[in-house]
Design a protein around this motif. Sequence first.
Motif, PDB file in Angstrom:
ATOM      1  N   TYR A   1      -6.416   4.146  -4.745  1.00  0.00           N
ATOM      2  CA  TYR A   1      -7.708   4.420  -4.131  1.00  0.00           C
ATOM      3  C   TYR A   1      -7.531   5.373  -2.949  1.00  0.00           C
ATOM      4  N   ARG A   2      -8.474   6.311  -2.846  1.00  0.00           N
ATOM      5  CA  ARG A   2      -8.348   7.343  -1.823  1.00  0.00           C
ATOM      6  C   ARG A   2      -8.423   6.770  -0.412  1.00  0.00           C
ATOM      7  N   SER A   3      -8.999   5.589  -0.232  1.00  0.00           N
ATOM      8  CA  SER A   3      -9.070   4.974   1.098  1.00  0.00           C
ATOM      9  C   SER A   3      -7.697   4.621   1.641  1.00  0.00           C
ATOM     10  N   PHE A   4      -6.673   4.582   0.785  1.00  0.00           N
ATOM     11  CA  PHE A   4      -5.314   4.266   1.220  1.00  0.00           C
ATOM     12  C   PHE A   4      -4.434   5.501   1.357  1.00  0.00           C
ATOM     13  N   ASP A   5      -4.970   6.694   1.140  1.00  0.00           N
ATOM     14  CA  ASP A   5      -4.183   7.913   1.306  1.00  0.00           C
ATOM     15  C   ASP A   5      -3.769   8.067   2.776  1.00  0.00           C
ATOM     16  N   THR A   6      -2.526   8.478   2.997  1.00  0.00           N
ATOM     17  CA  THR A   6      -2.036   8.752   4.347  1.00  0.00           C
ATOM     18  C   THR A   6      -1.305  10.093   4.327  1.00  0.00           C
ATOM     19  N   GLU A   7      -0.650  10.416   5.432  1.00  0.00           N
ATOM     20  CA  GLU A   7       0.133  11.645   5.473  1.00  0.00           C
ATOM     21  C   GLU A   7       1.257  11.618   4.439  1.00  0.00           C
ATOM     22  N   GLN A   8       1.648  10.427   3.997  1.00  0.00           N
ATOM     23  CA  GLN A   8       2.678  10.309   2.966  1.00  0.00           C
ATOM     24  C   GLN A   8       2.114  10.533   1.557  1.00  0.00           C
ATOM     25  N   GLY A   9       0.790  10.656   1.464  1.00  0.00           N
ATOM     26  CA  GLY A   9       0.167  10.866   0.159  1.00  0.00           C
ATOM     27  C   GLY A   9      -0.534   9.617  -0.335  1.00  0.00           C
ATOM     28  N   PRO A  10      -0.748   9.506  -1.649  1.00  0.00           N
ATOM     29  CA  PRO A  10      -1.435   8.338  -2.194  1.00  0.00           C
ATOM     30  C   PRO A  10      -0.558   7.091  -2.178  1.00  0.00           C
ATOM     31  N   PHE A  11      -1.218   5.949  -2.113  1.00  0.00           N
ATOM     32  CA  PHE A  11      -0.588   4.649  -2.332  1.00  0.00           C
ATOM     33  C   PHE A  11      -0.974   4.188  -3.732  1.00  0.00           C
ATOM     34  N   ILE A  12      -0.082   3.488  -4.409  1.00  0.00           N
ATOM     35  CA  ILE A  12      -0.366   3.053  -5.777  1.00  0.00           C
ATOM     36  C   ILE A  12       0.151   1.638  -5.970  1.00  0.00           C
ATOM     37  N   LEU A  13      -0.545   0.866  -6.799  1.00  0.00           N
ATOM     38  CA  LEU A  13      -0.089  -0.481  -7.132  1.00  0.00           C
ATOM     39  C   LEU A  13      -0.403  -0.777  -8.586  1.00  0.00           C
ATOM     40  N   PRO A  14       0.373  -1.666  -9.207  1.00  0.00           N
ATOM     41  CA  PRO A  14       0.137  -2.000 -10.609  1.00  0.00           C
ATOM     42  C   PRO A  14      -1.101  -2.883 -10.759  1.00  0.00           C
TER      43      PRO A  14
ATOM     44  N   ALA B   1      -0.065 -14.521  -1.370  1.00  0.00           N
ATOM     45  CA  ALA B   1       1.218 -13.809  -1.414  1.00  0.00           C
ATOM     46  C   ALA B   1       1.032 -12.341  -1.793  1.00  0.00           C
ATOM     47  N   LEU B   2       0.132 -12.061  -2.741  1.00  0.00           N
ATOM     48  CA  LEU B   2      -0.126 -10.666  -3.115  1.00  0.00           C
ATOM     49  C   LEU B   2      -0.753  -9.906  -1.958  1.00  0.00           C
ATOM     50  N   THR B   3      -1.656 -10.553  -1.235  1.00  0.00           N
ATOM     51  CA  THR B   3      -2.275  -9.904  -0.073  1.00  0.00           C
ATOM     52  C   THR B   3      -1.209  -9.495   0.937  1.00  0.00           C
ATOM     53  N   GLU B   4      -0.274 -10.387   1.209  1.00  0.00           N
ATOM     54  CA  GLU B   4       0.782 -10.082   2.165  1.00  0.00           C
ATOM     55  C   GLU B   4       1.722  -8.998   1.632  1.00  0.00           C
ATOM     56  N   LEU B   5       2.019  -9.053   0.347  1.00  0.00           N
ATOM     57  CA  LEU B   5       2.882  -8.038  -0.264  1.00  0.00           C
ATOM     58  C   LEU B   5       2.270  -6.646  -0.122  1.00  0.00           C
ATOM     59  N   TYR B   6       0.995  -6.522  -0.471  1.00  0.00           N
ATOM     60  CA  TYR B   6       0.351  -5.210  -0.393  1.00  0.00           C
ATOM     61  C   TYR B   6       0.204  -4.770   1.055  1.00  0.00           C
ATOM     62  N   ALA B   7      -0.091  -5.699   1.952  1.00  0.00           N
ATOM     63  CA  ALA B   7      -0.216  -5.344   3.370  1.00  0.00           C
ATOM     64  C   ALA B   7       1.094  -4.776   3.899  1.00  0.00           C
ATOM     65  N   ARG B   8       2.201  -5.393   3.527  1.00  0.00           N
ATOM     66  CA  ARG B   8       3.506  -4.924   3.983  1.00  0.00           C
ATOM     67  C   ARG B   8       3.811  -3.521   3.465  1.00  0.00           C
ATOM     68  N   HIS B   9       3.553  -3.303   2.182  1.00  0.00           N
ATOM     69  CA  HIS B   9       3.835  -1.984   1.606  1.00  0.00           C
ATOM     70  C   HIS B   9       2.869  -0.922   2.131  1.00  0.00           C
ATOM     71  N   LEU B  10       1.629  -1.303   2.384  1.00  0.00           N
ATOM     72  CA  LEU B  10       0.679  -0.344   2.955  1.00  0.00           C
ATOM     73  C   LEU B  10       1.078   0.044   4.369  1.00  0.00           C
ATOM     74  N   ALA B  11       1.570  -0.908   5.141  1.00  0.00           N
ATOM     75  CA  ALA B  11       2.031  -0.582   6.492  1.00  0.00           C
ATOM     76  C   ALA B  11       3.209   0.384   6.442  1.00  0.00           C
ATOM     77  N   GLU B  12       4.124   0.165   5.503  1.00  0.00           N
ATOM     78  CA  GLU B  12       5.247   1.088   5.334  1.00  0.00           C
ATOM     79  C   GLU B  12       4.767   2.472   4.902  1.00  0.00           C
ATOM     80  N   HIS B  13       3.632   2.491   4.231  1.00  0.00           N
ATOM     81  CA  HIS B  13       3.049   3.757   3.766  1.00  0.00           C
ATOM     82  C   HIS B  13       2.298   4.481   4.888  1.00  0.00           C
ATOM     83  N   GLY B  14       2.116   3.811   6.020  1.00  0.00           N
ATOM     84  CA  GLY B  14       1.441   4.441   7.146  1.00  0.00           C
ATOM     85  C   GLY B  14      -0.035   4.150   7.249  1.00  0.00           C
TER      86      GLY B  14
END
Length: 309
Positions: free
Chosen positions: A179-192, A264-277
């Motif tokens: 989703y474009r709302s998660f785009d950062t300077e690193q580019g798009p974020f993606i999840l399965p 657990a999924l919420t926390e997993l995605y939050a962690r990866h989104l933070a790493e994504h910026g």
Amino acid sequence: MTSHGIHTIDTGFVRPQFDAAYLLTHEGHGAFIDCGTNHSVPRLLEALANARMATSQVDWLILTHVHLDHAGGAGELLAHLPNARLVVHPRGARHMADPSQLWAGALAVYGEDVMEKAYGRLRPVPAERIVEAPDGHTVDLRGRRLRCLDTPGHAKHHIAIYDEQANVCFTGDTFGLSYRSFDTEQGPFILPTTTPVQFDPIALHASIERLLELKPEAMYLTHFGRIDRPQRLAGMLHTLIDAMVALARSLSDVADRHEQLVRALTELYARHLAEHGWQGDRDALWHWLSMDIELNAQGLGVWLDRDNR
């Protein structure tokens, strides 16, 4: 501007920039890839008019799979396209000719009021207008080759479409959600997406790799839009598939498994989104991903019950 005559259409399902269909135009003719719901049909016809094409100039409607956010409006759309035929995985063909089982399955989950509001009553597609697309089947759009590839993992009846001229893939749900709302300077974020009921992690890993072997310039996702640099994003998908499977296995025997999977999924995605910026908080994450988290948790639960007894 469009590239290679590829038009992205927001179907209007759920929210803006959540669910896409595509119109390909070539030599005065067109093909739709996926179609959203019955309520999406006016948007698809508007896109056709904006491309200065008549309904009679559409040759094909190609479905990546028959989940209702991709295919629910197929019968309604084809009623407006006198010369178009429907292309679908062989496992999905019978559900297009007789969508009663699709309707009943979704009705049991959502109820009649939600079904009517979200999808509208499903309209059968005449059997003589349905073309089954086994692996390697090629759709000819006036000399433009659209190759259908069997890509299970999200669903057993899933195909991805490789556009040889544009060197891009239309991936349905096989190449995840971005989703474009998660785009950062690193580019798009993606999840399965592990939506019930046919998630298969081994098959999904293989399908992602199969698409990468084509060396496509970009992927066109249903959820949502074009994403470039697919090799980098595939790495993110593989990592998250494995992480989600590990979470599911770790929670397989707990009493409140679904609720714990959601957390657990919420926390997993939050962690990866933070790493994504991405700098949004939990409320923002839940706003954008609550539906997907719920469905992913359901799908992981079905997978645990089916394959890990």
